[in-house]
Write a protein that holds these residues in place. Sequence first.
Motif, mmCIF file in Angstrom:
data_model
loop_
_atom_site.group_PDB
_atom_site.id
_atom_site.type_symbol
_atom_site.label_atom_id
_atom_site.label_comp_id
_atom_site.label_asym_id
_atom_site.label_seq_id
_atom_site.Cartn_x
_atom_site.Cartn_y
_atom_site.Cartn_z
ATOM 1 N N GLN A 126 0.809 -1.220 0.000
ATOM 2 C CA GLN A 126 0.000 0.000 0.000
ATOM 3 C C GLN A 126 0.840 1.268 0.000
ATOM 4 N N ILE A 127 2.040 1.224 -0.576
ATOM 5 C CA ILE A 127 2.873 2.409 -0.721
ATOM 6 C C ILE A 127 2.465 3.088 -2.028
ATOM 7 N N THR A 128 1.953 4.307 -1.927
ATOM 8 C CA THR A 128 1.452 5.003 -3.109
ATOM 9 C C THR A 128 2.456 5.986 -3.690
ATOM 10 N N GLY A 129 3.465 6.374 -2.935
ATOM 11 C CA GLY A 129 4.450 7.304 -3.474
ATOM 12 C C GLY A 129 5.660 7.456 -2.576
ATOM 13 N N GLY B 12 -1.111 3.935 2.072
ATOM 14 C CA GLY B 12 -2.535 3.719 2.304
ATOM 15 C C GLY B 12 -3.406 4.150 1.151
ATOM 16 N N LEU B 13 -4.434 3.351 0.909
ATOM 17 C CA LEU B 13 -5.436 3.641 -0.115
ATOM 18 C C LEU B 13 -6.811 3.813 0.501
ATOM 19 N N ASN C 194 5.489 11.006 11.492
ATOM 20 C CA ASN C 194 4.417 10.200 10.940
ATOM 21 C C ASN C 194 3.115 10.979 11.064
ATOM 22 N N ILE C 195 2.454 11.263 9.938
ATOM 23 C CA ILE C 195 1.200 11.999 9.918
ATOM 24 C C ILE C 195 0.110 11.060 9.398
ATOM 25 N N LYS C 196 -0.911 10.813 10.222
ATOM 26 C CA LYS C 196 -2.034 9.974 9.821
ATOM 27 C C LYS C 196 -3.224 10.859 9.517
#
Length: 61
Positions: free
Chosen positions: A5-8, A23-24, A46-48
Amino acid sequence: MMDKQITGISYNFLNLPDVLNIGLDPITSQIKTNYRADGVKLRKENIKTSVGIAGVMFQTC
């Protein structure tokens, strides 16, 4: 790497990972890393982000 789930991934001028987006789903994470000029890691942030009915919520760890 969609299986993880690594998008970039963005890299800095030393070719070290600078920002990693994961995350998607409605809950996504962004990991930012700061380095010294010689490449030693200084800080990892880490920013959620959670998107729901009420809007967007940010959580910084």
